[in-house]
Enzyme design. Structure first.
Site, mmCIF file in Angstrom:
data_model
loop_
_atom_site.group_PDB
_atom_site.id
_atom_site.type_symbol
_atom_site.label_atom_id
_atom_site.label_comp_id
_atom_site.label_asym_id
_atom_site.label_seq_id
_atom_site.Cartn_x
_atom_site.Cartn_y
_atom_site.Cartn_z
ATOM 1 C CD GLU A 147 -4.526 -0.796 9.121
ATOM 2 O OE1 GLU A 147 -3.708 -1.737 8.999
ATOM 3 O OE2 GLU A 147 -5.205 -0.370 8.171
ATOM 4 C CD GLU A 178 -3.394 0.195 1.736
ATOM 5 O OE1 GLU A 178 -4.415 0.859 1.693
ATOM 6 O OE2 GLU A 178 -3.329 -0.867 2.366
HETATM 7 C C1 BGC Z 1 -5.529 2.369 4.655
HETATM 8 C C2 BGC Z 1 -6.161 3.386 5.573
HETATM 9 C C3 BGC Z 1 -7.092 4.144 4.676
HETATM 10 C C4 BGC Z 1 -8.163 3.153 4.330
HETATM 11 C C5 BGC Z 1 -9.335 3.683 3.636
HETATM 12 C C6 BGC Z 1 -6.593 1.402 4.267
HETATM 13 O O1 BGC Z 1 -6.160 0.351 3.553
HETATM 14 O O2 BGC Z 1 -4.420 1.776 5.207
HETATM 15 O O3 BGC Z 1 -5.436 3.920 6.498
HETATM 16 O O4 BGC Z 1 -7.523 5.352 5.132
HETATM 17 O O5 BGC Z 1 -7.640 2.050 3.644
HETATM 18 O O6 BGC Z 1 -10.318 3.580 4.482
#
Ligand code: BGC
Length: 755
Positions: free
Chosen positions: A642, A373
């Protein structure tokens, strides 16, 4: 030449034309640099994964007065002149909205020149050609571009004669020793390879997107040495750096040609103490290095990793942990804020917030630095921005990124969920797209620089003009996609959402969330417009209508913690004190636990304190059980997680799929610690005047913050003593100091209250 490139890369005639159109729309076709006279070049046989290196040999027969190398590429590059690295920008040219903005770096290379010179520039995939991870379900069309370089070396000799060396058909290109490279992949290197140079191919690729470097450079910032080296129960050889960090490994060894060093990275170990990589998802995150003969040192040159642990999968005989260390990378930023307390767990939390900013401010504000990501999620970016401005000077960092937000904004006004955007991106929706208003407003508050608002005003107004075009209710924002209160904990047990994405968003009403953020963005436009001397009367009327419609529709339906918090935070309640009381009661009734997700959590403690529930706010902060800020610390966290329970009390993981251990969103509590617990706020934008209103709690012996503002250093420190509470405050500007609810206005100076 042109036709030769298109014979090799036929699909790119199209791509090039499209790119030029987009750029012309954005910049009017201007390309201000010397490099525009150069040609893009590539390697003819670029079909393999091997990273190309470009070479130019030239003579410099007389004394040189100045030598400037301008360079960029469609990936990431490293330039070496006469065996020495040019500059210390890692992962140049950084990540921007490439189709419209590709930064060119200019280096002073005078001191690297000799009489006979060899300039070598290696170009790897980087972000340009390898950003769409499999989970996005889309492919980046730029993936099929060859690695291309463009450069201009401008020499001025002592006698005034000038010479410019441009990338063109006279350059040579070869496959380098880097046989595989990618941001998510890591790097494969074969030092036994000898490059076979051939003439480079000139590419007819547009130069219109080239702009001078805007952002701060990414540099090596710190070295971290192993704190332990051990065998896991599975028998893996693991090295622990004691800190989850973003960067790469660097090593030095003696070997025979063909011996290998293979290294994998991980953020955490599993319950049994084994190496754990499943949370990286498809990101391979490894280094495979084939040695040449003799003594050698290496560190990956075109990638980065998020890790605390390294597993040595293969190594030359005799290799030991003291031959490897970790190098921390992040964008160049001046540290401006420090926190310290008498509580070791709080101090660890402060450290985790700091390290999560370091780990995620790598050229753009990313969500996480490790899995497949590492994108510029706009929501995470805006939620953490206020904390970021306390910890570091982020003006230049955000000036560049906000320019990318403008470039990525869709022509009908919507702002993407990630910036730089991916090819199949979509609007970010409430709280994500609202980064376009929230971040510039915050930067103005912290730094007092109106240009942040001036630069973004048009983008802000285009964003709020877009909302009514998609909303299903007049004067509200309803019926639209949103990530909601992402990761909230308040969905009832019997709630079975249709999609996985829904299951991660808690139970707050989407329409309420969207409408609250709509009201806030309009409010920011009014305040920014007023400062800029614009006519904002239509926005004022709009805001009144939104507030009235909001109160009417949602006023009696404020159920979740986040619904209440957002309503308070954006001033959308007629009875805020009553609402705050209901919020406090709700928190206490569920066991003094927060149930909020990314959105509610950022504002929760602020709103509790604003309405007199400071003690409860402190209780939430000091909670050591799940969910809460100190729980991950009890599990050994060295960065923000997270999920509160990324590692559960029994040592199992929350999940493999979305489980980053370096995700700063919940670190947004940092601005509550600086701004409320230590009480340092700007009373006027840029801290021309300060407001210092500390909020001590008897459970914490002492707490202090130091903040370097635009007007000098503010310090706020409190400590419980036998005689009560002692406050020490330094202010370089006139300030309002509030102690125990009693306010006094003071000139710059040092103040002591209590004993
Ligand atoms: C990210 C988040 C992001 C979200 C969208 C995730 O995969 O890591 O931090 O804001 O997707 O809701």
């Amino acid at each position: 030449m042109t036709s030769e490139f298109h014979k090799i890369w036929p699909s790119h005639a199209d791509h090039a034309a499209r790119m030029k159109d987009e750029f012309d729309m954005y910049y009017g076709g201007e390309c201000p640099m010397k490099i525009k006279e150069a040609s893009w070049i590539s390697l003819k046989q670029a079909a393999s994964t091997v990273v190309p290196v470009f070479r130019k040999q030239f003579l410099c027969g007389k004394p040189v007065r100045s030598a400037a190398l301008e360079v960029t590429c469609d990936g990431v590059y490293e330039a070496v002149l006469n065996g020495r690295r040019v500059g210390d920008f890692i992962l140049a040219p950084g990540w921007t909205e490439y189709r419209k903005r590709l930064q060119v770096q200019t280096y002073d290379v005078k001191d690297l020149l000799t009489e006979s010179n060899t300039l070598e520039i290696t170009v790897a995939n980087g972000w340009y050609r390898r950003t769409n991870a499999p989970w996005t379900g889309t492919q980046n069309p730029d993936e099929f571009l060859p690695a291309m370089l463009i450069a201009a070396l401008h020499l001025v000799f002592e006698d005034g004669v000038e010479m410019t060396i441009l990338t063109d058909a006279s350059w040579e290109a070869a496959e380098s020793s880097v046989t595989l490279s990618g941001i998510f992949i890591g790097e494969d290197v074969d030092m036994t390879r000898v490059p076979a140079f051939e003439p480079a191919v000139v590419c007819d690729f547009p130069k219109c997107a080239l702009i001078p470097q805007e952002g701060p450079q990414v540099r090596e910032q710190e070295t971290v040495y192993p704190c332990a080296s051990f065998r896991t129960p599975r028998g893996e050889w693991v090295i622990d750096f004691g800190q989850n960090l973003t960067g790469y490994m660097a090593f030095e060894l003696d070997a025979h040609a063909g011996e290998r060093l293979s290294v994998s990275t991980a953020e955490v170990l599993d319950r049994d103490g084994n190496f754990y990589t499943a949370n990286y998802r498809s990101a391979r995150s490894q280094l495979h290095y084939i040695c040449r003969e003799g003594h050698q040192a290496y560190k990956p040159r075109f990638t980065f990793f998020g890790f605390r642990y390294l597993r040595i999968d293969e190594a030359p005989v005799g290799f030991s942990a003291d031959q490897i260390h970790a190098v921390v990378l992040h964008s160049e930023m001046r540290r401006t804020g420090w926190l310290t307390s008498s509580d070791p767990m709080l101090n660890q939390l402060f450290s985790n917030i700091l390290w999560s900013q370091k780990g995620n401010y790598l050229d753009i504000p990313t969500d996480c630095p490790q899995r497949d990501e590492r994108y510029g999620w706009t929501g995470d970016g805006q939620l953490f921005c206020r904390t970021a401005t306390y910890q570091f000077d982020v003006r230049q960092f955000f000036r560049k990124w906000l320019a990318d937000v403008r470039a990525a904004q869709h022509e009908n006004g919507w702002v993407p969920e990630v910036v730089p955007s991916l090819t199949a991106y979509k609007p970010g929706g409430a709280a994500w797209s609202d980064a376009v208003t929230i971040i510039p407003w915050q930067l103005y508050q912290t730094y007092g620089d109106l240009s942040f608002l001036g630069d973004m005003y048009e983008a802000m107004t285009r964003w709020i003009a877009y909302i009514p075009t998609v909303s299903t209710t007049e004067n509200l924002w309803t019926g639209c996609w949103t990530y909601g209160d992402w990761l909230a904990l308040d969905a009832p047990e019997d709630y079975h959402p249709a999609t996985i994405e829904l299951s991660k968003r808690g139970y707050s009403n989407d329409d309420l969330i969207c409408s609250a953020f709509y009201a806030n963005s309009v409010d920011i436009v009014i305040r920014a417009g007023t400062l800029l001397g614009r006519d904002v009367s239509a926005y004022q009327a709009l805001h009144e209508r939104i507030a009235a419609a909001y109160k009417k529709l949602f006023g009696c339906r404020l159920n979740t913690q986040t619904e209440k918090v957002l309503t308070l935070h954006f001033n959308l309640s007629d009875n805020p004190q009553e609402l705050a009381e209901a919020l406090a009661a709700q928190i206490v009734a569920c066991g003094t636990k927060l149930q909020t997700g990314l959105l509610g959590t950022s504002y929760l403690l602020h709103e509790l304190c604003r309405y007199g529930y400071g003690e409860l706010a402190w209780s939430l902060l000091l909670r050591k059980e799940y969910p809460g800020w100190l729980y991950p610390i009890s599990k050994g966290a060295t960065t923000m997680w997270e999920h509160w329970d990324g590692i559960k009390p029994d040592g199992t993981f929350w999940d493999d799929d979305m489980n980053s251990y370096n995700h700063y969103a919940y670190g947004s509590v940092g601005d509550w610690v600086f701004g409320v617990a230590c009480g340092i706020q700007p009373a006027e934008p840029g801290f021309a005047r300060a407001r210092i209103a500390p909020l001590p709690d008897p459970r914490v012996g002492s707490l202090g913050a130091v903040l370097d503002t635009m007007h000098g250093r503010v310090r706020s420190f409190w400590k419980h003593t036998d005689a009560g509470i002692r406050y020490e405050i330094d202010t370089p500007v006139p300030a309002e100091i509030v102690i125990d609810g009693k306010s006094r206005c003071v000139p710059a100076g040092r103040y002591l209250f209590g004993q």
